[in-house]
Enzyme design. Structure first.
Site, PDB file in Angstrom:
ATOM      1  N   THR A  21       0.817  -1.218   0.000  1.00  0.00           N
ATOM      2  CA  THR A  21       0.000   0.000   0.000  1.00  0.00           C
ATOM      3  C   THR A  21       0.847   1.263   0.000  1.00  0.00           C
ATOM      4  O   THR A  21       0.519   2.252  -0.646  1.00  0.00           O
ATOM      5  CB  THR A  21      -0.931  -0.011   1.240  1.00  0.00           C
ATOM      6  OG1 THR A  21      -1.814  -1.125   1.104  1.00  0.00           O
ATOM      7  CG2 THR A  21      -1.732   1.254   1.368  1.00  0.00           C
ATOM      8  N   SER A  45       1.723  -7.299  -0.713  1.00  0.00           N
ATOM      9  CA  SER A  45       2.361  -8.370   0.075  1.00  0.00           C
ATOM     10  C   SER A  45       1.483  -9.618   0.144  1.00  0.00           C
ATOM     11  O   SER A  45       1.957 -10.690   0.516  1.00  0.00           O
ATOM     12  CB  SER A  45       2.737  -7.884   1.473  1.00  0.00           C
ATOM     13  OG  SER A  45       1.622  -7.751   2.301  1.00  0.00           O
ATOM     14  N   THR A  72       1.458  -4.390   4.421  1.00  0.00           N
ATOM     15  CA  THR A  72       1.247  -4.754   5.825  1.00  0.00           C
ATOM     16  C   THR A  72       0.672  -6.162   5.993  1.00  0.00           C
ATOM     17  O   THR A  72       0.841  -6.771   7.048  1.00  0.00           O
ATOM     18  CB  THR A  72       0.278  -3.763   6.493  1.00  0.00           C
ATOM     19  OG1 THR A  72      -0.913  -3.696   5.707  1.00  0.00           O
ATOM     20  CG2 THR A  72       0.900  -2.389   6.614  1.00  0.00           C
ATOM     21  N   ASP A  73      -0.008  -6.683   4.960  1.00  0.00           N
ATOM     22  CA  ASP A  73      -0.729  -7.958   5.117  1.00  0.00           C
ATOM     23  C   ASP A  73       0.178  -9.091   5.593  1.00  0.00           C
ATOM     24  O   ASP A  73      -0.200  -9.888   6.452  1.00  0.00           O
ATOM     25  CB  ASP A  73      -1.401  -8.367   3.798  1.00  0.00           C
ATOM     26  CG  ASP A  73      -2.606  -7.494   3.463  1.00  0.00           C
ATOM     27  OD1 ASP A  73      -2.970  -6.647   4.292  1.00  0.00           O
ATOM     28  OD2 ASP A  73      -3.178  -7.672   2.370  1.00  0.00           O
TER      29      ASP A  73
HETATM   30  N1  ASP Z   1      -3.142  -3.775   2.696  1.00  0.00           N
HETATM   31  C1  ASP Z   1      -1.864  -4.130   2.313  1.00  0.00           C
HETATM   32  C2  ASP Z   1      -0.800  -3.105   2.650  1.00  0.00           C
HETATM   33  O1  ASP Z   1      -0.900  -2.531   3.671  1.00  0.00           O
HETATM   34  C3  ASP Z   1      -1.685  -4.627   0.959  1.00  0.00           C
HETATM   35  C4  ASP Z   1      -0.412  -5.404   0.996  1.00  0.00           C
HETATM   36  O2  ASP Z   1      -0.150  -6.048   2.003  1.00  0.00           O
HETATM   37  O3  ASP Z   1       0.349  -5.301   0.060  1.00  0.00           O
HETATM   38  O4  ASP Z   1       0.143  -2.864   1.979  1.00  0.00           O
END
Ligand code: ASP
Length: 331
Positions: free
Chosen positions: A12, A56, A89-90
């Site tokens: 993100t 991710s 973050t995932d």
């Molecule tokens: N929601 C996720 C992020 O915070 C998407 C990911 O993990 O790429 O980046």
């Protein structure tokens, strides 16, 4: 002057809405992320290193392993004092723990990301990068292993987990709390992790499955996973490490084949410990040959298993190493 490498992987923090579409995608380079920083970060020289550009949720264990090895080679250079890795973050906690196990340098390894994408007027990305940079440049952050820096907090790789789908303070270290925090230009480390483990491996075995148990779950998935080529299976069992009826009977032949079955807890805090008999209580699972993961979460136990299998040292050595890392006696 501290020289910090900014390794970008997507997520993100490096995403925005694709023109003419309803999707947010990873499309922003490291140079752009650097150009968007509000903080001049005096005393820190940033070198850009675009490693990958994916959400991710699209990471897999081989990619996380090659990221960890890349970090190792970057930190081996004398002209690099630390790294900041931008990551979705995932699955950030998984890549961060992989790096914690694989990186053999004391220099800071700091993961960060964002919950609000780079095209959002209120994105949290630039401030998280700036705070991560300050930690990566801080002498007191040497030797604490890979960490996640997010919303001022510094979290140890082993303990941290993503706790909220959308809040900007999503990361928590449930049992033990954060390691420290960033306050403006200052970095405070309040505790240092103990018992960290370095695995000297040149390969991992990514075929490790994770199964979360629910009341009355069927053990059929275990055989399915073995049939699909699983080389180890982690189950997130109940409480201290108990499972529904049928699991002990299903696990014993799998372990007998040389496929480790690891029991973590689906609880957020506390340790596994075999106590109960009757059906597939912890004592029955122990008799079936499982390895208990102590206070290591199912997600992290899976990473550790993939790394330890890379040693190709057999079941006894695997069990010994696993129990050493998790400080888990079997009885
Ligand atoms: N929601 C996720 C992020 O915070 C998407 C990911 O993990 O790429 O980046």
């Amino acid at each position: 002057m501290s020289r910090i490498r900014l390794i970008t992987t997507g997520g993100t923090i490096a995403s925005s809405r694709k023109a003419g579409s309803d999707r947010v995608v990873a499309n922003i380079s490291g140079a752009e992320l650097k150009a968007r920083l509000h903080d001049p970060l005096d005393g820190i020289e940033i070198e850009i290193d675009d490693f990958s550009s994916v959400g991710s949720f699209a990471f897999d264990l081989p990619l996380a392993f090659s990221l960890a090895r890349h970090i190792n080679s970057v930190l081996a250079k004398e002209d690099c004092d630390g790294v900041v890795v931008t990551h979705g973050t995932d699955t950030m906690e998984e890549s961060c723990y992989m790096a914690d196990l694989i990186v053999n340098s004391d220099k800071p390894v700091v993961f960060t990301g964002a919950q609000r994408h780079a095209g959002d007027a209120d994105t949290d990305g630039p401030r998280n990068i700036a705070e991560a940079m300050r930690v990566a440049a801080a002498p007191q952050a040497r030797g604490i292993g890979a960490v996640i820096v997010f919303e001022q907090d510094i979290h140890a790789a082993r303990d941290v987990t993503k706790a909220h789908t959308s809040r900007v303070d999503t990361f928590r270290s449930n049992s033990y709390g954060k390691l420290g925090e960033v306050d403006g230009e200052n970095v405070f480390i309040y505790r240092r992790p103990t018992g960290r483990f370095h695995a000297d491996v040149t390969r991992i075995v990514p075929e490790v499955e994770l199964m979360k148990l629910a009341m009355g779950s069927s053990p059929a998935f275990l055989d399915f996973a073995v049939g699909q080529g699983a080389r180890a299976i982690v189950i997130e069992a109940f409480g201290r490490g108990n499972a529904p009826n049928g699991f002990a009977e299903a696990i014993a032949p799998i372990v007998a084949k040389g496929i480790p079955v690891i029991v973590a807890s689906r609880c957020q805090e506390g340790r596994t410990r075999p106590i109960y008999g009757g059906g597939s209580g912890g004592k029955d699972l122990a008799d079936a040959g499982v390895i208990f993961s102590g206070d290591l979460s199912g997600l992290k136990a899976r990473i550790l298993a993939a790394v330890l299998l890379g040693k190709n040292a057999g079941m006894d050595a695997f069990r010994r190493d696993f129990e050493k890392v998790t400080c888990t006696p079997t009885s």
